[in-house]
Design a protein around this motif. Structure first.
Motif, PDB file in Angstrom:
ATOM      1  N   ILE A 142       0.879  -1.256   0.018  1.00 29.88           N
ATOM      2  CA  ILE A 142       0.073  -0.004  -0.100  1.00 29.88           C
ATOM      3  C   ILE A 142       0.842   1.336   0.024  1.00 29.88           C
ATOM      4  O   ILE A 142       1.833   1.525   0.666  1.00 29.88           O
ATOM      5  N   ALA A 143       0.557   2.242  -0.822  1.00 33.19           N
ATOM      6  CA  ALA A 143       1.061   3.568  -1.027  1.00 33.19           C
ATOM      7  C   ALA A 143       0.230   4.544  -0.201  1.00 33.19           C
ATOM      8  O   ALA A 143      -1.131   4.383  -0.397  1.00 33.19           O
ATOM      9  N   VAL A 144       0.503   5.505   0.481  1.00 30.77           N
ATOM     10  CA  VAL A 144      -0.114   6.630   1.091  1.00 30.77           C
ATOM     11  C   VAL A 144       0.334   7.961   0.147  1.00 30.77           C
ATOM     12  O   VAL A 144       1.547   8.524  -0.054  1.00 30.77           O
ATOM     13  N   LEU A 145      -0.894   8.358  -0.468  1.00 32.62           N
ATOM     14  CA  LEU A 145      -0.795   9.579  -1.310  1.00 32.62           C
ATOM     15  C   LEU A 145      -1.133  10.771  -0.674  1.00 32.62           C
ATOM     16  O   LEU A 145      -2.394  10.870  -0.311  1.00 32.62           O
ATOM     17  N   GLY A 146      -0.311  11.723  -0.147  1.00 33.11           N
ATOM     18  CA  GLY A 146      -0.639  12.884   0.648  1.00 33.11           C
ATOM     19  C   GLY A 146       0.049  12.705   2.093  1.00 33.11           C
ATOM     20  O   GLY A 146      -0.493  11.770   2.698  1.00 33.11           O
ATOM     21  N   CYS A 147       1.051  13.322   2.492  1.00 34.23           N
ATOM     22  CA  CYS A 147       1.725  13.059   3.636  1.00 34.23           C
ATOM     23  C   CYS A 147       1.576  14.242   4.607  1.00 34.23           C
ATOM     24  O   CYS A 147       2.583  14.622   5.346  1.00 34.23           O
ATOM     25  N   GLY A 148       0.298  14.854   4.548  1.00 34.36           N
ATOM     26  CA  GLY A 148      -0.076  15.781   5.494  1.00 34.36           C
ATOM     27  C   GLY A 148      -0.359  15.353   6.917  1.00 34.36           C
ATOM     28  O   GLY A 148       0.051  14.107   7.324  1.00 34.36           O
ATOM     29  N   TYR A 149      -1.082  16.065   7.688  1.00 36.95           N
ATOM     30  CA  TYR A 149      -1.390  15.598   9.161  1.00 36.95           C
ATOM     31  C   TYR A 149      -1.887  13.853   9.221  1.00 36.95           C
ATOM     32  O   TYR A 149      -1.639  13.246   9.955  1.00 36.95           O
ATOM     33  N   TRP A 150      -3.357  14.007   8.286  1.00 36.01           N
ATOM     34  CA  TRP A 150      -3.738  12.701   8.599  1.00 36.01           C
ATOM     35  C   TRP A 150      -3.069  11.639   7.727  1.00 36.01           C
ATOM     36  O   TRP A 150      -3.182  10.447   7.916  1.00 36.01           O
ATOM     37  N   GLY A 151      -2.536  12.095   6.688  1.00 35.56           N
ATOM     38  CA  GLY A 151      -1.880  11.168   5.794  1.00 35.56           C
ATOM     39  C   GLY A 151      -0.611  10.589   6.620  1.00 35.56           C
ATOM     40  O   GLY A 151      -0.403   9.506   6.526  1.00 35.56           O
ATOM     41  N   SER A 152       0.077  11.402   7.363  1.00 35.16           N
ATOM     42  CA  SER A 152       1.165  11.011   8.362  1.00 35.16           C
ATOM     43  C   SER A 152       0.541   9.766   9.326  1.00 35.16           C
ATOM     44  O   SER A 152       1.285   8.776   9.712  1.00 35.16           O
ATOM     45  N   ASN A 153      -0.768   9.801   9.773  1.00 35.37           N
ATOM     46  CA  ASN A 153      -1.291   8.765  10.559  1.00 35.37           C
ATOM     47  C   ASN A 153      -1.471   7.676   9.981  1.00 35.37           C
ATOM     48  O   ASN A 153      -1.117   6.390  10.304  1.00 35.37           O
ATOM     49  N   HIS A 154      -1.722   7.618   8.619  1.00 35.74           N
ATOM     50  CA  HIS A 154      -1.910   6.420   7.785  1.00 35.74           C
ATOM     51  C   HIS A 154      -0.734   5.927   7.694  1.00 35.74           C
ATOM     52  O   HIS A 154      -0.367   4.475   7.526  1.00 35.74           O
ATOM     53  N   ILE A 155       0.229   6.653   7.328  1.00 41.23           N
ATOM     54  CA  ILE A 155       1.705   6.067   7.253  1.00 41.23           C
ATOM     55  C   ILE A 155       2.127   5.361   8.221  1.00 41.23           C
ATOM     56  O   ILE A 155       2.482   4.165   8.128  1.00 41.23           O
ATOM     57  N   ARG A 156       2.118   5.897   9.468  1.00 41.66           N
ATOM     58  CA  ARG A 156       2.615   5.202  10.807  1.00 41.66           C
ATOM     59  C   ARG A 156       1.703   4.036  10.942  1.00 41.66           C
ATOM     60  O   ARG A 156       2.406   2.965  11.260  1.00 41.66           O
ATOM     61  N   THR A 157       0.456   4.055  10.974  1.00 46.29           N
ATOM     62  CA  THR A 157      -0.262   2.948  11.008  1.00 46.29           C
ATOM     63  C   THR A 157      -0.164   1.744  10.006  1.00 46.29           C
ATOM     64  O   THR A 157       0.036   0.626  10.558  1.00 46.29           O
ATOM     65  N   LEU A 158      -0.088   1.997   8.863  1.00 45.51           N
ATOM     66  CA  LEU A 158       0.329   1.087   8.105  1.00 45.51           C
ATOM     67  C   LEU A 158       1.629   0.617   8.073  1.00 45.51           C
ATOM     68  O   LEU A 158       1.593  -0.852   7.873  1.00 45.51           O
ATOM     69  N   LYS A 159       2.684   1.055   8.496  1.00 47.24           N
ATOM     70  CA  LYS A 159       4.005   0.738   8.899  1.00 47.24           C
ATOM     71  C   LYS A 159       3.863  -0.504  10.004  1.00 47.24           C
ATOM     72  O   LYS A 159       4.533  -1.448   9.926  1.00 47.24           O
ATOM     73  N   GLY A 160       3.123   0.060  11.028  1.00 41.77           N
ATOM     74  CA  GLY A 160       2.841  -1.134  12.072  1.00 41.77           C
ATOM     75  C   GLY A 160       1.993  -2.192  11.825  1.00 41.77           C
ATOM     76  O   GLY A 160       2.223  -3.279  12.385  1.00 41.77           O
ATOM     77  N   LEU A 161       1.383  -1.938  10.622  1.00 42.94           N
ATOM     78  CA  LEU A 161       0.612  -3.277  10.113  1.00 42.94           C
ATOM     79  C   LEU A 161       1.588  -3.981   9.119  1.00 42.94           C
ATOM     80  O   LEU A 161       1.107  -5.022   8.544  1.00 42.94           O
ATOM     81  N   GLY A 162       2.667  -3.583   9.140  1.00 43.17           N
ATOM     82  CA  GLY A 162       3.432  -4.249   7.854  1.00 43.17           C
ATOM     83  C   GLY A 162       2.977  -4.140   6.379  1.00 43.17           C
ATOM     84  O   GLY A 162       3.284  -5.148   5.535  1.00 43.17           O
ATOM     85  N   ALA A 163       2.196  -3.183   6.147  1.00 40.83           N
ATOM     86  CA  ALA A 163       1.670  -3.103   4.698  1.00 40.83           C
ATOM     87  C   ALA A 163       2.117  -1.801   3.918  1.00 40.83           C
ATOM     88  O   ALA A 163       1.554  -1.706   2.803  1.00 40.83           O
TER      89      ALA A 163
END
Length: 329
Positions: free
Chosen positions: A5-26
């Motif tokens: 999975i890629a996260v498009l948009g690294c703003g405030y909420w995008g950064s939360n998705h990034i860290r959470t997906l990293k924790g999920l291994g995806a």
């Protein structure tokens, strides 16, 4: 292997998705119009940084989470699904119903998973509340009201209604199981031409009524959803600690000799399993990618939410009072 999975948009909420997906291994990649920002997250999270224009053609990207300014969501989602990517689009999915319909239709034509980030549908307290309602613990639901108040989150494109209300509307639609037949909106623009306060009044086909109040110019935080049934009432209060987030009130109201009488009872706090809604939402997205199941918060729900927002939107002239004076009043 988990989907990449890629996260498009690294703003405030995008950064939360990034860290959470990293924790999920995806988490496979991050992308942002600001390449330096994307590269910073890529270095921090040990993933790829990919330019937005290159993202859609990548064979090593299975799905994209979009956390963009909402005016870009619909067109970007169409581009993604037509490139064969499953998508999770943050709310609101679009700024017009036709744009949302085009994005959803494109996902169906491409047989892609299309999920919308109505994250509170995955809150353990709301899931428990919904289970109580479905089990008949509250009796027949007669009224639902929600308050989402606080200070901040000012946008140049979104007013308080469009920015704050989608979460509550998603929960209300899940509870009622229907779309309202009447929607009335009221708003107040204080800082500029966009509403800082918004009320929605809704009537549903079975006579159930609902009221929503959203504000981004409020001195205190309130995150409360109340459901009134003919047997009991339930309150999901996300400001409270976990042991008090979900309360059931078994008040009694009856007629005695032509007069109304009532008794009040102390609330019963319902045990709720602790868990981060965003984590549970992304786990659900991964599950839908792997199984090809329809997401709980799918495109059709997103369209229903947009129809309500559109019907309840009120236009305003620019506030006459100076912004600084208004904000401090």
């Amino acid at each position: 292997m988990k989907p990449r999975i890629a996260v498009l948009g690294c703003g405030y909420w995008g950064s939360n998705h990034i860290r959470t997906l990293k924790g999920l291994g995806a988490l496979h990649a991050v992308s942002d119009a600001n390449l330096a920002r994307a590269e910073g997250f890529a270095s921090e999270q040990e993933c790829l940084a990919i330019a937005p224009d290159d993202l859609f053609a990548r064979d090593d990207v299975d799905a994209i989470v979009m956390a963009l300014p909402p005016q870009f969501h619909a067109a970007t989602a169409v581009r993604a699904v037509e490139a064969g990517k499953d998508v999770l689009v943050e709310k609101p999915v679009a700024l017009t119903v036709p744009d949302a319909e085009r994005a959803v239709a494109a996902a169906k034509a491409s047989r892609r998973v299309f999920m919308v980030g109505h994250v509170l549908r995955f809150h353990p307290a709301f899931e428990k509340m919904k289970a109580l309602i479905d089990a008949g613990e509250l009796g027949e639901v007669r009224y639902v009201h929600s308050h989402r108040l606080g200070l901040g989150k000012f946008h140049t494109e979104n007013d308080a209604l469009w920015d704050l209300a989608p979460h509550d509307l998603s929960m209300i639609l899940a509870i009622t199981g229907a779309e309202p037949v009447e929607v009335k909106g009221e708003g107040a623009a204080v800082l500029d031409h966009l509403s800082d306060f918004a009320h929605l009044h809704m009537l549903f086909p079975n006579g159930l009524r609902s009221h929503l109040f959203a504000s981004r110019l409020n001195p205190y935080r309130e995150r409360r959803l109340t459901v009134v049934g003919n047997k009991a009432m339930a309150v999901f209060d996300d400001v409270e600690p976990w042991e008090r987030k979900l309360a059931v009130y078994r008040h009694a109201v009856w007629q005695d000799s032509g007069h109304w009488a009532f008794t009040t009872n102390e609330p019963t706090y319902v045990a709720v399993e602790q868990g981060m809604p965003l984590t549970r939402e992304l786990e659900h997205f991964i599950h839908c990618i792997e199984t090809r199941e329809e997401p709980r918060t799918d495109g059709e729900e997103a369209i229903r939410v947009l129809r309500i927002l559109t019907a309840g939107t009120v236009s305003h002239d620019r506030a006459k009072a100076p912004a600084s004076a208004s904000a401090g009043a």
